[in-house]
Scaffold this motif. Structure first.
Motif, PDB file in Angstrom:
ATOM      1  N   ASP A   1       0.802  -1.222   0.000  1.00  0.00           N
ATOM      2  CA  ASP A   1       0.000   0.000   0.000  1.00  0.00           C
ATOM      3  C   ASP A   1       0.837   1.276   0.000  1.00  0.00           C
ATOM      4  N   ALA A   2       2.080   1.196   0.444  1.00  0.00           N
ATOM      5  CA  ALA A   2       2.913   2.393   0.560  1.00  0.00           C
ATOM      6  C   ALA A   2       3.247   2.966  -0.818  1.00  0.00           C
ATOM      7  N   ALA A   3       3.398   4.275  -0.874  1.00  0.00           N
ATOM      8  CA  ALA A   3       3.797   4.923  -2.132  1.00  0.00           C
ATOM      9  C   ALA A   3       5.228   4.528  -2.485  1.00  0.00           C
ATOM     10  N   GLU A   4       6.076   4.396  -1.463  1.00  0.00           N
ATOM     11  CA  GLU A   4       7.468   3.994  -1.669  1.00  0.00           C
ATOM     12  C   GLU A   4       7.903   3.080  -0.538  1.00  0.00           C
ATOM     13  N   ILE A   5       8.928   2.282  -0.811  1.00  0.00           N
ATOM     14  CA  ILE A   5       9.546   1.418   0.194  1.00  0.00           C
ATOM     15  C   ILE A   5      11.013   1.816   0.321  1.00  0.00           C
ATOM     16  N   HIS A   6      11.439   2.138   1.525  1.00  0.00           N
ATOM     17  CA  HIS A   6      12.832   2.476   1.783  1.00  0.00           C
ATOM     18  C   HIS A   6      13.458   1.364   2.619  1.00  0.00           C
ATOM     19  N   ILE A   7      14.554   0.798   2.122  1.00  0.00           N
ATOM     20  CA  ILE A   7      15.182  -0.351   2.770  1.00  0.00           C
ATOM     21  C   ILE A   7      16.617  -0.002   3.156  1.00  0.00           C
ATOM     22  N   LEU A   8      16.934  -0.093   4.440  1.00  0.00           N
ATOM     23  CA  LEU A   8      18.313   0.047   4.895  1.00  0.00           C
ATOM     24  C   LEU A   8      18.906  -1.340   5.041  1.00  0.00           C
ATOM     25  N   ILE A   9      19.988  -1.609   4.318  1.00  0.00           N
ATOM     26  CA  ILE A   9      20.693  -2.885   4.390  1.00  0.00           C
ATOM     27  C   ILE A   9      22.021  -2.633   5.078  1.00  0.00           C
ATOM     28  N   THR A  10      22.240  -3.227   6.242  1.00  0.00           N
ATOM     29  CA  THR A  10      23.449  -2.920   7.010  1.00  0.00           C
ATOM     30  C   THR A  10      23.799  -4.055   7.964  1.00  0.00           C
ATOM     31  N   GLY A  11      24.939  -3.902   8.638  1.00  0.00           N
ATOM     32  CA  GLY A  11      25.415  -4.878   9.621  1.00  0.00           C
ATOM     33  C   GLY A  11      26.552  -5.743   9.134  1.00  0.00           C
ATOM     34  N   SER A  12      26.680  -5.866   7.809  1.00  0.00           N
ATOM     35  CA  SER A  12      27.696  -6.750   7.241  1.00  0.00           C
ATOM     36  C   SER A  12      27.962  -6.369   5.795  1.00  0.00           C
ATOM     37  N   LEU A  13      29.221  -6.214   5.440  1.00  0.00           N
ATOM     38  CA  LEU A  13      29.566  -5.963   4.035  1.00  0.00           C
ATOM     39  C   LEU A  13      29.220  -7.164   3.165  1.00  0.00           C
ATOM     40  N   HIS A  14      29.272  -8.355   3.746  1.00  0.00           N
ATOM     41  CA  HIS A  14      28.919  -9.551   2.976  1.00  0.00           C
ATOM     42  C   HIS A  14      27.426  -9.560   2.655  1.00  0.00           C
ATOM     43  N   LEU A  15      26.605  -9.097   3.589  1.00  0.00           N
ATOM     44  CA  LEU A  15      25.176  -8.954   3.326  1.00  0.00           C
ATOM     45  C   LEU A  15      24.950  -7.951   2.205  1.00  0.00           C
ATOM     46  N   VAL A  16      25.617  -6.817   2.289  1.00  0.00           N
ATOM     47  CA  VAL A  16      25.489  -5.779   1.258  1.00  0.00           C
ATOM     48  C   VAL A  16      25.917  -6.330  -0.101  1.00  0.00           C
ATOM     49  N   GLY A  17      27.004  -7.102  -0.123  1.00  0.00           N
ATOM     50  CA  GLY A  17      27.467  -7.700  -1.372  1.00  0.00           C
ATOM     51  C   GLY A  17      26.446  -8.657  -1.960  1.00  0.00           C
ATOM     52  N   GLY A  18      25.814  -9.452  -1.092  1.00  0.00           N
ATOM     53  CA  GLY A  18      24.795 -10.373  -1.569  1.00  0.00           C
ATOM     54  C   GLY A  18      23.597  -9.649  -2.155  1.00  0.00           C
ATOM     55  N   VAL A  19      23.236  -8.517  -1.550  1.00  0.00           N
ATOM     56  CA  VAL A  19      22.133  -7.715  -2.078  1.00  0.00           C
ATOM     57  C   VAL A  19      22.516  -7.123  -3.430  1.00  0.00           C
ATOM     58  N   LEU A  20      23.724  -6.574  -3.524  1.00  0.00           N
ATOM     59  CA  LEU A  20      24.164  -5.973  -4.787  1.00  0.00           C
ATOM     60  C   LEU A  20      24.227  -6.999  -5.912  1.00  0.00           C
ATOM     61  N   LYS A  21      24.528  -8.238  -5.571  1.00  0.00           N
ATOM     62  CA  LYS A  21      24.548  -9.282  -6.608  1.00  0.00           C
ATOM     63  C   LYS A  21      23.188  -9.371  -7.304  1.00  0.00           C
ATOM     64  N   HIS A  22      22.114  -9.189  -6.532  1.00  0.00           N
ATOM     65  CA  HIS A  22      20.771  -9.266  -7.103  1.00  0.00           C
ATOM     66  C   HIS A  22      20.325  -7.954  -7.744  1.00  0.00           C
ATOM     67  N   LEU A  23      20.770  -6.839  -7.191  1.00  0.00           N
ATOM     68  CA  LEU A  23      20.296  -5.537  -7.676  1.00  0.00           C
ATOM     69  C   LEU A  23      21.097  -5.014  -8.850  1.00  0.00           C
ATOM     70  N   ASP A  24      22.390  -5.323  -8.873  1.00  0.00           N
ATOM     71  CA  ASP A  24      23.279  -4.827  -9.925  1.00  0.00           C
ATOM     72  C   ASP A  24      23.816  -6.026 -10.692  1.00  0.00           C
ATOM     73  N   THR A  25      23.074  -6.448 -11.693  1.00  0.00           N
ATOM     74  CA  THR A  25      23.431  -7.682 -12.409  1.00  0.00           C
ATOM     75  C   THR A  25      24.770  -7.575 -13.115  1.00  0.00           C
ATOM     76  N   ALA A  26      25.172  -6.351 -13.463  1.00  0.00           N
ATOM     77  CA  ALA A  26      26.450  -6.171 -14.151  1.00  0.00           C
ATOM     78  C   ALA A  26      27.616  -6.567 -13.251  1.00  0.00           C
ATOM     79  N   SER A  27      27.447  -6.430 -11.928  1.00  0.00           N
ATOM     80  CA  SER A  27      28.543  -6.744 -11.005  1.00  0.00           C
ATOM     81  C   SER A  27      28.811  -8.233 -10.930  1.00  0.00           C
ATOM     82  N   SER A  28      27.880  -9.051 -11.399  1.00  0.00           N
ATOM     83  CA  SER A  28      28.052 -10.504 -11.327  1.00  0.00           C
ATOM     84  C   SER A  28      28.607 -11.093 -12.612  1.00  0.00           C
ATOM     85  N   LYS A  29      28.791 -10.270 -13.629  1.00  0.00           N
ATOM     86  CA  LYS A  29      29.235 -10.788 -14.925  1.00  0.00           C
ATOM     87  C   LYS A  29      30.747 -10.808 -15.023  1.00  0.00           C
TER      88      LYS A  29
END
Length: 576
Positions: A548-576
């Motif tokens: 229902d929200a107009a926007e969703i804001h997501i803070l991803i933190t606590g671990s650089l490895h977690l951030v890396g795993g998220v970027l793998k899905h969000l930035d497909t170019a980084s996985s090529k």
């Protein structure tokens, strides 16, 4: 070819049995046991990138390396002796490293960002740069960069087998020993930089300084120490003085060194270390003290804390340029007498320096990505001080985005922490951000995937990782006055989502967490190639505020490895 083999799971694990049944074992990081074929043919042409990464992973992961350091702590000099031995077996000498014109940087918080600023400035001058950093976010070759870009897969593969082959063929004469993961990558980086004939190498310390394997460097051109704090206490010590002693171990006689403003006890120790080694140590001025024609300096990296990193980078690059371009001229920073800890004068940055600071990119640190109605705020903060900085940045930046929103915004925390970090302390700092949901997951990129060796971790079982997530969730409940949740089952029969309170959820992997949070509103995650995991209807119902929200804001933190795993899905170019 190197082959990813099935994993052996702990008996009695319902979750593990379900994964094994669907043949997901190859893709999951952190399994209780993992087997690869260890037979390699280093000299055979045609070995591919994934073969190299799988072989690299047999050399242990960072957590094992930390344990190795702990075992050697009673004789820490043995670590550097062992590193020199591995270096020589790989066909290199410490004398050759003198030709890399190294900038050596340590610190607790901000050392990677400082290196990124420094490398960008000097690259902007036209120099061919090498940059060694850790950890990587998506692919291991990110750790070794030429001219700001991770070395290509072909280049990585070529040099990997060259170095690995030399070490492998000499191991029988040295008790079968091979360097651990980080040591090997450090040797590989030195080899790459020498072969690629860089003009300079920016080298980020792994852990500490005095006994870090990068400290076999004898003659760096300049050294830097970013902000110090408490981290890796089992290795570096549990006080700021002990940690400062370790960090000051990179000082070299007559080599200028710079530090940002430090806690007084840390500064006293750094001055003492500088005096011991006859190293000229200078404290950096505030960024506002640099006079630029363009007005206030603009930084490519967000966050107030980046200002001290930028000032340190200006001093490091300025000193390197003076040594390179004016080798016979003396300048203030080379004078040892009465300099220990004295503030160095600011200077007028050149237009190239100003542009370098503005152009700097360093993914996963105070990074914002907007995908339609979903905005991701990514920061790998994992210490108390870095989390404080992260919270300040997020609250300020998210508020700006919310002011521009067309309607109500849902705030979501996606969190994980690893190792010896005190998750409860980090989570307490995040409470004032007023999240609508707190979501927890292990650093497993996805439960259904092809084998992704770059992000595999062999030290922690899936059960232990999920237990840590549940502990984090309990801490969040306690900090929010929601009471304890003792007695909740870790493993469940009918769903891959662990459910408790309306505002918190635990997922088995990063992809399943992201897919639930975004509710199909990010087209990148809604790709048909990324399979949705089954969730209970009650869990789907809880997501109504997100839909229902107009926007969703997501803070991803606590671990650089977690951030890396998220970027793998969000930035497909980084996985090529």
């Amino acid at each position: 070819m190197m082959v990813c083999m099935s994993s052996v799971w702990q008996r009695g694990s319902v979750f593990a049995r379900r994964l094994r049944k669907q043949d997901w074992a190859c893709s999951l990081a952190g399994l209780s046991h993992r087997y690869y074929s260890t037979k390699t043919a280093p000299q055979i042409p045609g070995m591919e990138y994934q073969d190299a990464i799988c072989t690299l992973n047999t050399l242990q992961t960072n957590a094992s390396s930390l344990e190795q350091v702990r075992r050697e702590r009673s004789h820490p000099q043995l670590q550097l002796q062992a590193m020199r031995g591995f270096l020589e077996r790989a066909g290199l000498t410490v004398e050759e490293l003198d030709h890399l014109n190294i900038i050596h940087v340590t610190g607790t918080k901000g050392k990677g960002s400082t290196c990124a600023f420094t490398e960008q400035i000097l690259r902007s001058y036209g120099f061919r740069t090498g940059f060694y950093s850790s950890p990587h976010l998506v692919q291991v070759r990110e750790r070794i960069r030429i001219n700001g870009q991770p070395i290509g897969k072909e280049l990585f593969t070529k040099y990997f087998w060259h170095v690995y082959g030399r070490l492998d063929e000499t191991k029988d004469a040295h008790g079968g020993t091979m360097p651990a993961y980080f040591r090997f990558l450090t040797i590989l980086a030195f080899h790459v930089f020498l072969q690629e004939k860089v003009d300079l190498a920016v080298i980020e310390v792994g852990i500490g300084g005095a006994y870090d394997c990068t400290n076999i460097i004898r003659r760096p051109w300049v050294c830097g120490i970013s902000s110090l704090g408490i981290d890796h206490t089992q290795i570096l010590g549990d006080t700021i003085e002990k940690i400062a002693w370790q960090k000051g171990g990179i000082f070299k006689p007559g080599v200028p060194a710079f530090t940002v403003k430090q806690p007084e006890d840390a500064m006293v120790m750094l001055r003492s270390r500088a005096d011991e080694t006859s190293c000229p140590l200078w404290a950096c001025p505030e960024l506002e003290d640099y006079q630029a024609d363009c007005g206030p300096l603009h930084l490519g990296l967000a966050g107030q804390h980046q200002r001290s990193n930028a000032s340190l980078a200006l001093q490091l690059s300025h000193t390197w340029l003076q040594k390179r371009c004016l080798p016979d001229k003396s300048f203030p920073s080379t004078s040892v007498e009465n300099t220990a800890g004295r503030q160095v004068a600011s200077f007028k940055p050149s237009p190239i320096m100003i542009k370098g600071l503005a152009d700097t990119e360093w993914p996963g640190r105070n990074q914002t990505l907007k995908h339609g109605a979903v905005t991701y705020f990514l920061d790998g903060a994992h210490t108390m001080r870095s989390m404080q900085a992260c919270v300040h940045w997020f609250r300020e930046t998210a508020a700006q985005h919310e002011r521009n929103s067309s309607g109500p915004v849902a705030r979501v925390l996606l969190f994980n922490a690893t190792g010896e970090r005190d998750s409860a302390v980090l989570l307490k700092l995040l409470v004032p951000c007023h999240f609508d949901f707190a979501v927890f997951c292990p650093n497993i990129t996805e439960a259904i995937a092809s084998c992704n060796a770059d992000q595999q971790n062999f030290n922690v079982s899936v059960e232990n990782m999920l237990t840590r997530c549940l502990d984090n969730e309990r801490s969040w409940h306690l900090h929010n006055g929601m009471g304890n949740t003792k007695g909740t089952r870790l493993l469940i029969e009918d769903s891959l989502v662990l459910e408790k309170k309306a505002d918190t959820l635990v997922f088995p992997c990063i992809l399943s967490a992201l897919q639930w949070i975004t509710q199909g509103r990010d087209s990148v995650l809604a790709d048909s190639a990324k399979r949705d995991l089954p969730v209970k209807p009650s869990v789907i119902a809880k997501a109504a505020p997100l839909r229902d929200a107009a926007e969703i804001h997501i803070l991803i933190t606590g671990s650089l490895h977690l951030v890396g795993g998220v970027l793998k899905h969000l930035d497909t170019a980084s996985s090529k």
